[in-house]
Motif scaffolding. Structure first.
Motif, PDB file in Angstrom:
ATOM      1  N   ILE A 165       0.832  -1.208   0.000  1.00  0.00           N
ATOM      2  CA  ILE A 165       0.000   0.000   0.000  1.00  0.00           C
ATOM      3  C   ILE A 165       0.863   1.253   0.000  1.00  0.00           C
ATOM      4  CG2 ILE A 165      -1.676   1.319   1.362  1.00  0.00           C
ATOM      5  CD1 ILE A 165      -2.857  -1.329   2.293  1.00  0.00           C
ATOM      6  N   PHE A 166       1.964   1.245   0.758  1.00  0.00           N
ATOM      7  CA  PHE A 166       2.820   2.415   0.883  1.00  0.00           C
ATOM      8  C   PHE A 166       3.863   2.527  -0.225  1.00  0.00           C
ATOM      9  CE2 PHE A 166       1.965   2.367   5.670  1.00  0.00           C
ATOM     10  CZ  PHE A 166       1.074   3.424   5.576  1.00  0.00           C
ATOM     11  N   ALA A 167       3.949   1.541  -1.104  1.00  0.00           N
ATOM     12  CA  ALA A 167       4.968   1.563  -2.158  1.00  0.00           C
ATOM     13  C   ALA A 167       4.769   2.769  -3.073  1.00  0.00           C
ATOM     14  CB  ALA A 167       4.930   0.265  -2.959  1.00  0.00           C
ATOM     15  N   SER A 168       5.849   3.123  -3.776  1.00  0.00           N
ATOM     16  CA  SER A 168       5.771   4.300  -4.659  1.00  0.00           C
ATOM     17  C   SER A 168       4.752   4.110  -5.768  1.00  0.00           C
ATOM     18  CB  SER A 168       7.151   4.589  -5.257  1.00  0.00           C
ATOM     19  OG  SER A 168       7.632   3.440  -5.962  1.00  0.00           O
ATOM     20  N   ASP A 169       4.542   2.862  -6.202  1.00  0.00           N
ATOM     21  CA  ASP A 169       3.520   2.577  -7.210  1.00  0.00           C
ATOM     22  C   ASP A 169       2.320   1.856  -6.613  1.00  0.00           C
ATOM     23  OD1 ASP A 169       4.905   0.317  -6.594  1.00  0.00           O
ATOM     24  OD2 ASP A 169       5.048  -0.436  -8.656  1.00  0.00           O
ATOM     25  N   GLY A 170       2.159   1.939  -5.293  1.00  0.00           N
ATOM     26  CA  GLY A 170       1.045   1.286  -4.622  1.00  0.00           C
ATOM     27  C   GLY A 170      -0.245   2.064  -4.728  1.00  0.00           C
ATOM     28  N   PRO A 171      -1.326   1.524  -4.195  1.00  0.00           N
ATOM     29  CA  PRO A 171      -2.634   2.174  -4.330  1.00  0.00           C
ATOM     30  C   PRO A 171      -2.713   3.534  -3.646  1.00  0.00           C
ATOM     31  CG  PRO A 171      -2.748   0.295  -2.836  1.00  0.00           C
ATOM     32  CD  PRO A 171      -1.422   0.242  -3.488  1.00  0.00           C
ATOM     33  N   LEU A 172      -2.017   3.719  -2.514  1.00  0.00           N
ATOM     34  CA  LEU A 172      -2.098   5.000  -1.820  1.00  0.00           C
ATOM     35  C   LEU A 172      -1.433   6.110  -2.627  1.00  0.00           C
ATOM     36  CD1 LEU A 172      -2.999   6.559   0.637  1.00  0.00           C
ATOM     37  CD2 LEU A 172      -0.890   5.865   1.801  1.00  0.00           C
ATOM     38  N   ASN A 173      -0.238   5.855  -3.144  1.00  0.00           N
ATOM     39  CA  ASN A 173       0.423   6.862  -3.968  1.00  0.00           C
ATOM     40  C   ASN A 173      -0.276   7.040  -5.308  1.00  0.00           C
ATOM     41  OD1 ASN A 173       2.673   8.147  -2.669  1.00  0.00           O
ATOM     42  ND2 ASN A 173       3.698   6.165  -2.613  1.00  0.00           N
ATOM     43  N   THR A 174      -0.903   5.995  -5.813  1.00  0.00           N
ATOM     44  CA  THR A 174      -1.683   6.140  -7.042  1.00  0.00           C
ATOM     45  C   THR A 174      -2.863   7.078  -6.818  1.00  0.00           C
ATOM     46  OG1 THR A 174      -1.056   3.892  -7.735  1.00  0.00           O
ATOM     47  CG2 THR A 174      -2.987   4.878  -8.794  1.00  0.00           C
ATOM     48  N   ALA A 175      -3.545   6.925  -5.674  1.00  0.00           N
ATOM     49  CA  ALA A 175      -4.656   7.830  -5.354  1.00  0.00           C
ATOM     50  C   ALA A 175      -4.162   9.262  -5.138  1.00  0.00           C
ATOM     51  CB  ALA A 175      -5.381   7.324  -4.109  1.00  0.00           C
ATOM     52  N   LEU A 176      -3.005   9.416  -4.506  1.00  0.00           N
ATOM     53  CA  LEU A 176      -2.458  10.760  -4.310  1.00  0.00           C
ATOM     54  C   LEU A 176      -2.052  11.388  -5.643  1.00  0.00           C
ATOM     55  CD1 LEU A 176      -0.248  10.189  -1.118  1.00  0.00           C
ATOM     56  CD2 LEU A 176      -2.430  11.395  -1.260  1.00  0.00           C
ATOM     57  N   HIS A 177      -1.521  10.585  -6.536  1.00  0.00           N
ATOM     58  CA  HIS A 177      -1.145  11.098  -7.854  1.00  0.00           C
ATOM     59  C   HIS A 177      -2.384  11.523  -8.650  1.00  0.00           C
ATOM     60  CE1 HIS A 177       1.255  11.596 -11.471  1.00  0.00           C
ATOM     61  NE2 HIS A 177       0.392  10.828 -12.135  1.00  0.00           N
ATOM     62  N   ALA A 178      -3.495  10.836  -8.416  1.00  0.00           N
ATOM     63  CA  ALA A 178      -4.723  11.186  -9.136  1.00  0.00           C
ATOM     64  C   ALA A 178      -5.240  12.562  -8.746  1.00  0.00           C
ATOM     65  CB  ALA A 178      -5.800  10.125  -8.878  1.00  0.00           C
ATOM     66  N   VAL A 179      -4.956  12.986  -7.528  1.00  0.00           N
ATOM     67  CA  VAL A 179      -5.407  14.320  -7.090  1.00  0.00           C
ATOM     68  C   VAL A 179      -4.273  15.337  -7.172  1.00  0.00           C
ATOM     69  CG1 VAL A 179      -7.174  13.366  -5.583  1.00  0.00           C
ATOM     70  CG2 VAL A 179      -4.886  13.773  -4.661  1.00  0.00           C
ATOM     71  N   GLY A 180      -3.165  14.967  -7.820  1.00  0.00           N
ATOM     72  CA  GLY A 180      -2.077  15.895  -8.038  1.00  0.00           C
ATOM     73  C   GLY A 180      -1.136  16.075  -6.874  1.00  0.00           C
ATOM     74  N   ALA A 181      -1.122  15.132  -5.929  1.00  0.00           N
ATOM     75  CA  ALA A 181      -0.255  15.268  -4.752  1.00  0.00           C
ATOM     76  C   ALA A 181       1.122  14.686  -4.984  1.00  0.00           C
ATOM     77  CB  ALA A 181      -0.900  14.603  -3.537  1.00  0.00           C
ATOM     78  N   GLY A 182       1.255  13.816  -5.972  1.00  0.00           N
ATOM     79  CA  GLY A 182       2.558  13.249  -6.253  1.00  0.00           C
ATOM     80  C   GLY A 182       2.892  12.101  -5.321  1.00  0.00           C
TER      81      GLY A 182
END
Length: 330
Positions: A165-182
């Motif tokens: 979940i916490f990986a750079s390509d995991g679901p949490l970072n994917t969701a953050l990238h979707a809202v522009g958080a990187g």
């Protein structure tokens, strides 16, 4: 002319002060009460002896598997103990070396920071969950079971899932990238970010136990007191602050001590998710003990780390108890 008073008449007509001031002679006092007191003391001795006999097996088992290993560890911490079984007396040498070791202080600081993040967070979440479950009328048992399920899982499995979940390509970072958080380096960033991620995993894994303890404490509170507060017009916050929380102090102290001990003993999550990194940012005391004992095979030195950990937890527990007692007195 009147006859002289007989001894019985003199006793009957004597002033009360003279009667009470007469010395007590053995055999003339109230014997039954003395016998009753003696029998009561004997009965208490028999009850105490019976109680000791009942708890003696438990005390023996506890001493065999708790106190004896602690005593053995304390003795081992004063030696140099290797795999070949050779024991060399070191005295306080291991402790002198330990307090001069920068990695020990780094692990102590990381453990303290982790505890500061973990303990308040798990108490707040567990208490909030208990308050919500206490208000539920329907399906409360179902929700209790669902919230308790993570506690039954292993730390290794939880660590593997949350690492993904916490990986750079995991679901949490994917969701953050979707809202522009990187992407956020949860497990490879600075120390507070890494320890916060580890604390979040431990809270998710273990809050169910403390939640049930809090819920049991809430259920044991008298409903009449809360009903009187509602009749007097107290708000929910006022009732929680002045009634619920003071009545919950013994339970709160128990949870505080237990979770503090759990926080200082964190190992599995660190081992699976970070391995003490990055740059020893998550090197906790138990992981430091593991490195010294099972990587460098210095068992005496590792045992000294364990004894220092025992002393720290004991002192913190006593401080927490004194603090809670002071709050009760005030």
């Amino acid at each position: 002319m009147s006859a002289p008073p007989t001894p019985a008449t003199a006793t009957a007509t004597a002033p009360p002060s003279r009667i009470l001031s007469r010395p007590f002679r053995a055999g003339t006092g109230p014997g039954p009460s003395t016998d009753h007191a003696t029998a009561r003391r004997r009965r208490r001795r028999r009850e105490a002896a019976a109680g000791i006999l009942f708890v003696l097996p438990t005390l023996a088992i506890f001493g065999l598997f708790k106190f004896l290993p602690i005593a053995g560890a304390a003795a081992m911490s004063l030696t140099r103990y290797g795999l070949d079984g050779e024991i060399t007396w070191q005295g306080a040498g291991n402790y002198t070396r330990l307090f001069a070791d920068p990695y020990f202080w780094k692990s102590l600081g990381a453990t303290g920071a982790y505890v500061l993040l973990f303990v308040p967070l798990i108490i707040v979440i567990a208490l909030t969950g208990a308050l919500l479950l206490n208000r539920l009328v329907r399906f409360s048992g179902t929700f209790r079971s669902l919230l308790f399920v993570p506690y039954l899982s292993s730390f290794v499995m939880a660590g593997i899932i949350w690492s993904w979940i916490f990986a750079s390509d995991g679901p949490l970072n994917t969701a953050l990238h979707a809202v522009g958080a990187g992407p956020v380096p949860f497990l490879t960033g600075d120390q507070w970010l890494v320890l916060g991620a580890l604390a979040l995993v431990s809270v998710w894994k273990g809050f169910g136990y403390s939640m049930l303890v809090f819920l049991a404490g809430l259920k044991s509170q008298p409903a009449e007191v809360h009903e009187a507060a509602r009749i007097d017009g107290a708000s929910n916050w006022q009732a929680f602050r002045h009634i619920t929380l003071p009545l919950l102090k013994p339970v709160l102290f128990f949870v505080l001590v237990i979770e503090t001990i759990v926080g200082f003993q964190v190992f599995d999550t660190v081992y699976v998710m970070t391995g003490g990194g990055p740059n020893r940012a998550s090197l906790t005391l138990l992981y430091f003990l593991y490195d010294e004992g099972f990587k460098f095979l210095d068992f005496g030195y590792a045992t000294a780390v364990g004894m220092v950990l025992v002393a720290i937890v004991l002192v913190l527990s006593l401080i927490q108890r004194r603090f809670m007692e002071g709050k009760d007195a005030s």
